[in-house]
Write an enzyme that holds these catalytic residues in place. Structure first.
Site, PDB file in Angstrom:
ATOM      1  N   GLY A 290       0.812  -1.226   0.000  1.00 22.51           N
ATOM      2  CA  GLY A 290       0.000   0.000   0.000  1.00 22.51           C
ATOM      3  C   GLY A 290       0.840   1.267   0.000  1.00 22.51           C
ATOM      4  O   GLY A 290       0.525   2.227   0.693  1.00 22.51           O
TER       5      GLY A 290
ATOM      6  N   SER B  72       1.142  -3.583   5.270  1.00 20.82           N
ATOM      7  CA  SER B  72       1.582  -3.748   6.644  1.00 20.82           C
ATOM      8  C   SER B  72       2.105  -2.425   7.180  1.00 20.82           C
ATOM      9  O   SER B  72       3.105  -1.910   6.687  1.00 20.82           O
ATOM     10  CB  SER B  72       2.690  -4.808   6.683  1.00 20.82           C
ATOM     11  OG  SER B  72       3.441  -4.657   7.851  1.00 20.82           O
TER      12      SER B  72
ATOM     13  N   ILE C 190       5.674  -2.547   8.390  1.00 24.08           N
ATOM     14  CA  ILE C 190       6.746  -2.444   7.388  1.00 24.08           C
ATOM     15  C   ILE C 190       6.821  -1.019   6.853  1.00 24.08           C
ATOM     16  O   ILE C 190       7.894  -0.456   6.685  1.00 24.08           O
ATOM     17  CB  ILE C 190       6.516  -3.458   6.241  1.00 24.08           C
ATOM     18  CG1 ILE C 190       6.644  -4.880   6.784  1.00 24.08           C
ATOM     19  CG2 ILE C 190       7.499  -3.223   5.096  1.00 24.08           C
ATOM     20  CD1 ILE C 190       6.349  -5.968   5.781  1.00 24.08           C
TER      21      ILE C 190
ATOM     22  N   VAL D 258       9.376   8.167  -0.019  1.00 18.48           N
ATOM     23  CA  VAL D 258       9.901   9.226  -0.889  1.00 18.48           C
ATOM     24  C   VAL D 258       9.138   9.146  -2.212  1.00 18.48           C
ATOM     25  O   VAL D 258       8.237   8.330  -2.360  1.00 18.48           O
ATOM     26  CB  VAL D 258      11.423   9.065  -1.131  1.00 18.48           C
ATOM     27  CG1 VAL D 258      12.219   9.584   0.036  1.00 18.48           C
ATOM     28  CG2 VAL D 258      11.781   7.621  -1.447  1.00 18.48           C
TER      29      VAL D 258
ATOM     30  N   ALA E 234       8.099  14.041  -6.686  1.00 18.33           N
ATOM     31  CA  ALA E 234       8.077  14.875  -7.888  1.00 18.33           C
ATOM     32  C   ALA E 234       7.494  14.052  -9.032  1.00 18.33           C
ATOM     33  O   ALA E 234       7.756  12.855  -9.146  1.00 18.33           O
ATOM     34  CB  ALA E 234       9.481  15.333  -8.238  1.00 18.33           C
TER      35      ALA E 234
ATOM     36  N   LYS F  96       4.935  22.156 -10.848  1.00 17.77           N
ATOM     37  CA  LYS F  96       6.316  21.909 -11.288  1.00 17.77           C
ATOM     38  C   LYS F  96       6.406  22.130 -12.796  1.00 17.77           C
ATOM     39  O   LYS F  96       5.662  21.505 -13.557  1.00 17.77           O
ATOM     40  CB  LYS F  96       6.697  20.453 -10.939  1.00 17.77           C
ATOM     41  CG  LYS F  96       8.043  20.019 -11.519  1.00 17.77           C
ATOM     42  CD  LYS F  96       8.375  18.567 -11.183  1.00 17.77           C
ATOM     43  CE  LYS F  96       9.584  18.099 -11.956  1.00 17.77           C
ATOM     44  NZ  LYS F  96       9.847  16.662 -11.810  1.00 17.77           N
TER      45      LYS F  96
ATOM     46  N   LEU G 210       8.094   0.000  -7.471  1.00 16.15           N
ATOM     47  CA  LEU G 210       9.503  -0.349  -7.266  1.00 16.15           C
ATOM     48  C   LEU G 210       9.757  -1.841  -7.430  1.00 16.15           C
ATOM     49  O   LEU G 210      10.872  -2.248  -7.743  1.00 16.15           O
ATOM     50  CB  LEU G 210       9.944   0.125  -5.876  1.00 16.15           C
ATOM     51  CG  LEU G 210       9.919   1.658  -5.702  1.00 16.15           C
ATOM     52  CD1 LEU G 210      10.134   2.051  -4.244  1.00 16.15           C
ATOM     53  CD2 LEU G 210      10.955   2.331  -6.596  1.00 16.15           C
TER      54      LEU G 210
ATOM     55  N   THR H 158      10.585   9.755 -12.765  1.00 17.27           N
ATOM     56  CA  THR H 158       9.783   8.993 -13.724  1.00 17.27           C
ATOM     57  C   THR H 158       9.067   7.791 -13.127  1.00 17.27           C
ATOM     58  O   THR H 158       8.261   7.156 -13.805  1.00 17.27           O
ATOM     59  CB  THR H 158      10.694   8.485 -14.852  1.00 17.27           C
ATOM     60  OG1 THR H 158      11.878   7.939 -14.257  1.00 17.27           O
ATOM     61  CG2 THR H 158      11.074   9.602 -15.791  1.00 17.27           C
TER      62      THR H 158
HETATM   63  C1  LIG Z   1      15.408   8.025  -3.080  1.00 17.78           C
HETATM   64  C2  LIG Z   1      14.200   7.916  -3.946  1.00 17.78           C
HETATM   65  C3  LIG Z   1      13.610   9.061  -4.473  1.00 17.78           C
HETATM   66  C4  LIG Z   1      12.501   8.950  -5.322  1.00 17.78           C
HETATM   67  N1  LIG Z   1      11.972  10.065  -5.904  1.00 17.78           N
HETATM   68  C5  LIG Z   1      10.975   9.935  -6.805  1.00 17.78           C
HETATM   69  C6  LIG Z   1      10.399  11.061  -7.451  1.00 17.78           C
HETATM   70  O1  LIG Z   1      10.754  12.201  -7.189  1.00 17.78           O
HETATM   71  N2  LIG Z   1       9.420  10.849  -8.350  1.00 17.78           N
HETATM   72  C7  LIG Z   1       8.972   9.605  -8.652  1.00 17.78           C
HETATM   73  O2  LIG Z   1       8.120   9.469  -9.533  1.00 17.78           O
HETATM   74  N3  LIG Z   1       9.443   8.532  -8.002  1.00 17.78           N
HETATM   75  C8  LIG Z   1      10.424   8.662  -7.107  1.00 17.78           C
HETATM   76  N4  LIG Z   1      10.898   7.568  -6.453  1.00 17.78           N
HETATM   77  C9  LIG Z   1      10.205   6.310  -6.620  1.00 17.78           C
HETATM   78  C10 LIG Z   1       8.956   6.324  -5.729  1.00 17.78           C
HETATM   79  O3  LIG Z   1       9.335   6.536  -4.389  1.00 17.78           O
HETATM   80  C11 LIG Z   1       8.203   5.013  -5.825  1.00 17.78           C
HETATM   81  O4  LIG Z   1       8.036   4.660  -7.158  1.00 17.78           O
HETATM   82  C12 LIG Z   1       6.841   5.128  -5.170  1.00 17.78           C
HETATM   83  O5  LIG Z   1       6.944   5.611  -3.871  1.00 17.78           O
HETATM   84  C13 LIG Z   1       6.138   3.810  -5.175  1.00 17.78           C
HETATM   85  O6  LIG Z   1       6.715   2.919  -4.268  1.00 17.78           O
HETATM   86  P1  LIG Z   1       6.011   1.523  -4.085  1.00 17.78           P
HETATM   87  O7  LIG Z   1       4.575   1.749  -3.770  1.00 17.78           O
HETATM   88  O8  LIG Z   1       6.349   0.674  -5.250  1.00 17.78           O
HETATM   89  O9  LIG Z   1       6.776   0.889  -2.834  1.00 17.78           O
HETATM   90  P2  LIG Z   1       6.676   1.222  -1.247  1.00 17.78           P
HETATM   91  O10 LIG Z   1       6.347   2.627  -0.966  1.00 17.78           O
HETATM   92  O11 LIG Z   1       7.937   0.664  -0.656  1.00 17.78           O
HETATM   93  O12 LIG Z   1       5.456   0.362  -0.750  1.00 17.78           O
HETATM   94  C14 LIG Z   1       5.578  -1.029  -0.525  1.00 17.78           C
HETATM   95  C15 LIG Z   1       4.345  -1.516   0.214  1.00 17.78           C
HETATM   96  O13 LIG Z   1       4.429  -2.915   0.338  1.00 17.78           O
HETATM   97  C16 LIG Z   1       4.128  -3.267   1.681  1.00 17.78           C
HETATM   98  N5  LIG Z   1       4.786  -4.550   2.007  1.00 17.78           N
HETATM   99  C17 LIG Z   1       6.044  -4.929   1.735  1.00 17.78           C
HETATM  100  N6  LIG Z   1       6.263  -6.164   2.210  1.00 17.78           N
HETATM  101  C18 LIG Z   1       5.098  -6.569   2.778  1.00 17.78           C
HETATM  102  C19 LIG Z   1       4.673  -7.754   3.468  1.00 17.78           C
HETATM  103  N7  LIG Z   1       5.496  -8.788   3.695  1.00 17.78           N
HETATM  104  N8  LIG Z   1       3.414  -7.798   3.909  1.00 17.78           N
HETATM  105  C20 LIG Z   1       2.546  -6.772   3.724  1.00 17.78           C
HETATM  106  N9  LIG Z   1       2.898  -5.639   3.079  1.00 17.78           N
HETATM  107  C21 LIG Z   1       4.161  -5.544   2.635  1.00 17.78           C
HETATM  108  C22 LIG Z   1       4.663  -2.097   2.504  1.00 17.78           C
HETATM  109  O14 LIG Z   1       4.102  -2.050   3.788  1.00 17.78           O
HETATM  110  C23 LIG Z   1       4.214  -0.946   1.620  1.00 17.78           C
HETATM  111  O15 LIG Z   1       2.854  -0.652   1.887  1.00 17.78           O
HETATM  112  C24 LIG Z   1      11.976   7.668  -5.598  1.00 17.78           C
HETATM  113  C25 LIG Z   1      12.538   6.533  -5.018  1.00 17.78           C
HETATM  114  C26 LIG Z   1      13.648   6.645  -4.218  1.00 17.78           C
HETATM  115  C27 LIG Z   1      14.246   5.403  -3.625  1.00 17.78           C
END
Ligand SMILES: Cc1cc2nc3c(=O)[nH]c(=O)nc-3n(C[C@H](O)[C@H](O)[C@H](O)COP(=O)(O)OP(=O)(O)OC[C@H]3O[C@@H](n4cnc5c(N)ncnc54)[C@H](O)[C@@H]3O)c2cc1C
Length: 496
Positions: free
Chosen positions: A14, A40, A43, A48, A51, A79, A328, A339
């Protein structure tokens, strides 16, 4: 007539990706699907990613998101581009804006005319002809009317996920709190049948979306789809992030400031500044990156620096069996051109268009994977370009990336621009000609020749056209309100 049962979509995770997927799928497909999202709190999310690029606006329109409401809820600002400081050489600065310049023909793009004018001593700075470029630097902004700009947003990642969650839940998506402990597979097909939570709960589904971030619990942990490592091209692998109080009105652009072993970001929101220091652990210790961030931020710190480790590269297959990876878990180029949010907005849009209501065929998976692959590869090239074309000789990182081999697709681009000012938007390319040209010129790639058509234009005509363009941009910028005034009138977030 009986309706077929809704397809059960289970989203693992989430963060921004998970809630984008939940909101989009449940809102677009309505009672054809039942979305369940498992996350969770223990977790947490990566926290981050603040942008965006202008495609976020069309995605929000698809979701029927009210812009002012979204901006109020997330403390968002507008932006108009990214300012790159110290990238080509120390002391350099250029702005990659989201704008276009109306001076082009079907034969030759703007840069050919500008290069010709420059050679004849008739051209001003390249940015002076672009509305978004000039508005950004003047701290001005307009959403609509004569001077309407092409723009994106800076937003608060935590508030954005909460905002999307409200949309998803209002549409009928269900959230389940808990840690995923294991995965149940179908013995015959190998498909995922259910997520088993630590609490003992079993969450069964037809289609699973892996939004578990860098953990990639389903697509890699369970299905081992494979990861293509890009660290030899994109050596950044860590970032410290911290928030500070604003010291001035937020500017309508992101700052990306290079340092000896990486770069720093400054993302201004309505209620705070987001700061980060991205570094390559091969060239800088984490402690040094944290110290650099703390010593260079302006404004009172609101949080302690927090380390996020990451790996650059892509999942070899983002759709395997009945699991699709978004966010990610599907790969990460690095934050430089912001992006990542776009890539999962595009990914979920394609998934909705190609939604598997019945059995999933190999052709469908292959097509989806090919599209995702091509798109992320072009983004990869665009980001590598910023590193490869640097003239900094002050530190090992910059010397290393200037000397490294790059993908053939990028090498071809650099050669064609250097030799004949040719820049183009490929079929699967997110970035337009103007973006490629701005960054190539900004990184000091000076073409040795350009299209001869530009040479046919007389001095008088070239001067008059460029002056007319520049004056027009200047007049429209002068008439625009300040960025902070637009925010105050249109979408001011409630004070905490
Ligand atoms: C340093 C940095 C800067 C960034 N800056 C930008 C930006 O400026 N612009 C941009 O477009 N993108 C940026 N990104 C990328 C952006 O942060 C991600 O694409 C975005 O936040 C999406 O993340 P996510 O939802 O894939 O993962 P996460 O935010 O990590 O979410 C993962 C989810 O999975 C859940 N989870 C994991 N394991 C379990 C488990 N075993 N059981 C239950 N739940 C679990 C976690 O609780 C969480 O809810 C950046 C990334 C980094 C690292």
């Amino acid at each position: 007539m009986t309706q077929p049962a809704p397809t059960r979509v289970v989203i693992a995770g989430g963060g921004t990706a998970g809630w984008i997927a939940a909101a989009a799928i449940q809102r677009q497909l309505g009672r054809l699907v039942q979305v369940t999202l498992v996350e969770s709190e223990a977790i947490g999310t990566v926290g981050v990613g603040e942008a965006t690029i202008p495609t976020a606006r069309s995605f929000h329109e698809l979701l029927r998101i009210d812009e002012a409401e979204f901006m109020r809820a997330t403390g968002a600002t507008f932006k108009l581009g990214i300012q790159f400081e110290d990238w080509g050489a120390v002391g350099d600065s250029y702005l990659h804006s989201f704008g276009t310049v109306p001076l082009k023909t079907w034969v030759a793009e703007f840069q050919h005319f500008w290069l010709e004018a420059q050679a004849r001593g008739l051209a001003g700075p390249v940015g002076a002809y672009c509305l978004e470029h000039e508005a950004a630097l003047a701290g001005k902004f307009a959403r609509e009317g004569q001077a309407a700009t092409n723009y994106a947003y800076h937003l608060d990642a935590g508030r954005y996920a909460a905002f999307l969650r409200r949309i998803a839940e209002a549409e009928g998506a269900v959230r389940t709190e808990g840690r995923i402990a294991s995965v149940e597979r179908d013995g015959q097909s190998g498909d995922v049948a259910a997520l088993l939570l630590e609490s003992g709960e079993r969450v069964a589904g037809d289609l699973f979306i892996d939004c578990t971030g860098f953990r990639a619990l389903l697509i890699e942990g369970e299905l081992q789809a494979g990861f293509e490592d890009w660290s030899h091209w994109l050596p950044m692998d860590g970032a410290f992030a911290m928030q500070t109080r604003l010291t001035a009105d937020p500017v309508p652009y992101t700052r990306a400031i290079a340092h000896e072993a990486g770069w720093q970001w400054r993302i201004p929101l309505q209620h705070r500044m987001g700061n980060g220091c991205v570094f390559s652990s091969r060239f800088m210790e984490a402690d040094a990156a944290r110290d650099l961030l703390q010593s260079s931020v302006e404004g009172e710190p609101l949080t302690e620096p927090r380390l996020v480790r990451f790996a650059t590269g892509k999942r070899r297959r983002v759709w395997q069996n009945n699991v699709v990876a978004l966010g990610l878990s599907s790969g990460f180029v690095e934050p430089l051109e912001s992006t990542s949010i776009h890539l999962f907005m595009a990914g979920v849009t394609r998934l909705i268009q190609q939604f598997p209501f019945g059995p999933i065929g190999e052709a469908q998976r292959a097509r989806y994977n090919r599209m995702a692959d091509n798109e992320i590869d072009r983004v990869r090239d665009f980001v590598i370009l910023h590193y490869k074309l640097n003239q900094r000789e002050d530190s090992p990182l910059w010397r290393h990336v200037a000397a490294m081999d790059v993908p053939d697709t990028l090498a071809e681009r650099i050669t064609l621009f250097a030799e004949q000012a040719e820049a183009w938007q490929a079929a699967d390319d997110l970035f337009r000609v103007e973006s490629w040209a701005q960054v190539l010129l900004g990184q000091n790639c000076r073409p040795s020749s350009w299209h001869r058509l530009a040479g046919l234009v007389s001095d008088e005509k070239l001067r008059a056209t460029l002056t007319g363009l520049r004056d027009n941009v200047a007049a429209r910028v002068a008439a625009m309100p300040r960025h902070s005034e637009v925010i105050a009138a249109y979408c001011a977030a409630p004070k905490d």
